[in-house]
Design a protein around this motif. Structure first.
Motif, PDB file in Angstrom:
ATOM      1  N   TRP A  10      40.144  45.722  34.719  1.00 55.36           N
ATOM      2  CA  TRP A  10      41.409  46.401  34.844  1.00 55.36           C
ATOM      3  C   TRP A  10      41.290  46.854  36.245  1.00 55.36           C
ATOM      4  O   TRP A  10      40.323  47.311  36.798  1.00 55.36           O
ATOM      5  CB  TRP A  10      41.328  47.683  33.635  1.00 55.36           C
ATOM      6  CG  TRP A  10      42.476  48.526  34.221  1.00 55.36           C
ATOM      7  CD1 TRP A  10      43.687  48.124  33.185  1.00 55.36           C
ATOM      8  CD2 TRP A  10      43.112  49.558  34.916  1.00 55.36           C
ATOM      9  NE1 TRP A  10      44.622  49.035  33.501  1.00 55.36           N
ATOM     10  CE2 TRP A  10      44.414  49.662  34.504  1.00 55.36           C
ATOM     11  CE3 TRP A  10      42.385  50.112  36.113  1.00 55.36           C
ATOM     12  CZ2 TRP A  10      44.841  50.950  35.490  1.00 55.36           C
ATOM     13  CZ3 TRP A  10      43.089  50.869  36.732  1.00 55.36           C
ATOM     14  CH2 TRP A  10      44.318  51.374  36.284  1.00 55.36           C
ATOM     15  N   ASP A  12      43.902  48.209  40.146  1.00 55.43           N
ATOM     16  CA  ASP A  12      44.864  48.410  40.721  1.00 55.43           C
ATOM     17  C   ASP A  12      44.407  48.551  42.224  1.00 55.43           C
ATOM     18  O   ASP A  12      43.305  47.791  42.462  1.00 55.43           O
ATOM     19  CB  ASP A  12      45.884  49.694  40.431  1.00 55.43           C
ATOM     20  CG  ASP A  12      44.626  50.994  40.620  1.00 55.43           C
ATOM     21  OD1 ASP A  12      43.818  51.035  41.226  1.00 55.43           O
ATOM     22  OD2 ASP A  12      45.287  51.961  40.037  1.00 55.43           O
ATOM     23  N   GLY A  80      46.199  44.790  34.926  1.00 57.34           N
ATOM     24  CA  GLY A  80      46.387  46.311  35.363  1.00 57.34           C
ATOM     25  C   GLY A  80      48.106  46.545  35.627  1.00 57.34           C
ATOM     26  O   GLY A  80      48.667  45.512  35.397  1.00 57.34           O
ATOM     27  N   PRO A  81      48.283  47.798  36.139  1.00 53.00           N
ATOM     28  CA  PRO A  81      49.606  48.056  36.523  1.00 53.00           C
ATOM     29  C   PRO A  81      50.264  47.592  37.704  1.00 53.00           C
ATOM     30  O   PRO A  81      51.657  47.546  37.873  1.00 53.00           O
ATOM     31  CB  PRO A  81      49.625  49.541  36.458  1.00 53.00           C
ATOM     32  CG  PRO A  81      48.432  49.652  36.886  1.00 53.00           C
ATOM     33  CD  PRO A  81      47.381  48.741  36.467  1.00 53.00           C
ATOM     34  N   THR A  82      49.465  47.071  38.646  1.00 53.15           N
ATOM     35  CA  THR A  82      50.113  46.732  40.161  1.00 53.15           C
ATOM     36  C   THR A  82      49.894  45.336  40.475  1.00 53.15           C
ATOM     37  O   THR A  82      49.460  44.544  39.454  1.00 53.15           O
ATOM     38  CB  THR A  82      49.295  47.530  41.092  1.00 53.15           C
ATOM     39  OG1 THR A  82      47.914  47.300  41.255  1.00 53.15           O
ATOM     40  CG2 THR A  82      49.343  48.983  40.863  1.00 53.15           C
ATOM     41  N   ASP A 109      49.553  48.587  31.515  1.00 55.30           N
ATOM     42  CA  ASP A 109      49.728  50.271  32.034  1.00 55.30           C
ATOM     43  C   ASP A 109      48.500  50.695  32.193  1.00 55.30           C
ATOM     44  O   ASP A 109      47.522  50.152  32.074  1.00 55.30           O
ATOM     45  CB  ASP A 109      50.564  50.949  30.979  1.00 55.30           C
ATOM     46  CG  ASP A 109      51.939  50.771  30.955  1.00 55.30           C
ATOM     47  OD1 ASP A 109      52.442  49.833  31.807  1.00 55.30           O
ATOM     48  OD2 ASP A 109      52.774  50.654  29.791  1.00 55.30           O
ATOM     49  N   LYS A 110      48.537  51.904  32.644  1.00 55.56           N
ATOM     50  CA  LYS A 110      47.123  52.761  32.931  1.00 55.56           C
ATOM     51  C   LYS A 110      46.650  52.929  31.435  1.00 55.56           C
ATOM     52  O   LYS A 110      47.311  52.963  30.561  1.00 55.56           O
ATOM     53  CB  LYS A 110      47.551  54.223  33.443  1.00 55.56           C
ATOM     54  CG  LYS A 110      47.704  54.386  34.780  1.00 55.56           C
ATOM     55  CD  LYS A 110      47.126  55.515  35.331  1.00 55.56           C
ATOM     56  CE  LYS A 110      46.862  55.628  36.960  1.00 55.56           C
ATOM     57  NZ  LYS A 110      45.811  55.115  37.160  1.00 55.56           N
ATOM     58  N   THR A 112      42.951  54.288  28.962  1.00 58.98           N
ATOM     59  CA  THR A 112      41.391  54.825  28.952  1.00 58.98           C
ATOM     60  C   THR A 112      40.458  53.924  29.081  1.00 58.98           C
ATOM     61  O   THR A 112      40.920  52.870  28.734  1.00 58.98           O
ATOM     62  CB  THR A 112      41.326  55.934  27.627  1.00 58.98           C
ATOM     63  OG1 THR A 112      41.403  55.164  26.371  1.00 58.98           O
ATOM     64  CG2 THR A 112      42.410  56.779  27.648  1.00 58.98           C
TER      65      THR A 112
END
Length: 136
Positions: A10, A12, A80-82, A109-110, A112
């Motif tokens: 995961w 960014d 990941g989100p980016t 998204d973000k 845990t």
């Protein structure tokens, strides 16, 4: 048949949470990038071009570390989100040395740490079931 080595990342542009499959368990390590969002700075002191070049150099080092890590794996999940995952994927696929590594990217998204681990386990279990259907 030899067990495939799997890794889920995961990521960014600031960090990567890396889950490596070791003897049936996933071990977590974190890789931090030296990337820092530029703060409002006096334009006379730092040109936009200079800041952009600094960011690119930071990205290069971060991606180089991740590519070194990925070399030892058969199957890789980048998510990941980016767009960092896509940029890394494109760099890897441009190198013929990595042609035998199965790599997939997903938007996410973000999350845990527990959510990331669950996502990775789910992805690889579905991949195993998919591969298994051809073995019959």
């Amino acid at each position: 048949m030899k067990a495939k080595k799997r890794i889920g990342i995961w990521m960014d542009y600031t960090s990567a949470q890396i889950y490596e499959n070791a003897s049936g368990e996933y071990l977590l390590t974190t890789l931090e990038s030296n990337f820092a969002m530029p703060v409002k700075q006096d334009v006379k002191l730092h040109s936009e071009s200079l800041l952009h070049n600094k960011e690119n150099q930071t990205d290069q080092a971060y991606f180089k570390d991740l590519i070194e890590l990925i070399k030892g794996y058969d199957e890789v999940l980048l998510f990941g989100p980016t767009k960092a995952k896509t940029a890394l994927y494109n760099r890897i696929k441009a190198d013929p040395k990595f042609s035998k590594i199965y790599i997939e990217t997903h938007d996410a998204d973000k999350m845990t740490s527990k959510q990331i681990l669950a996502y990775i386990k789910d992805f690889f279990s579905k991949l195993l079931n998919y591969e298994g259907s051809f073995a019959k």
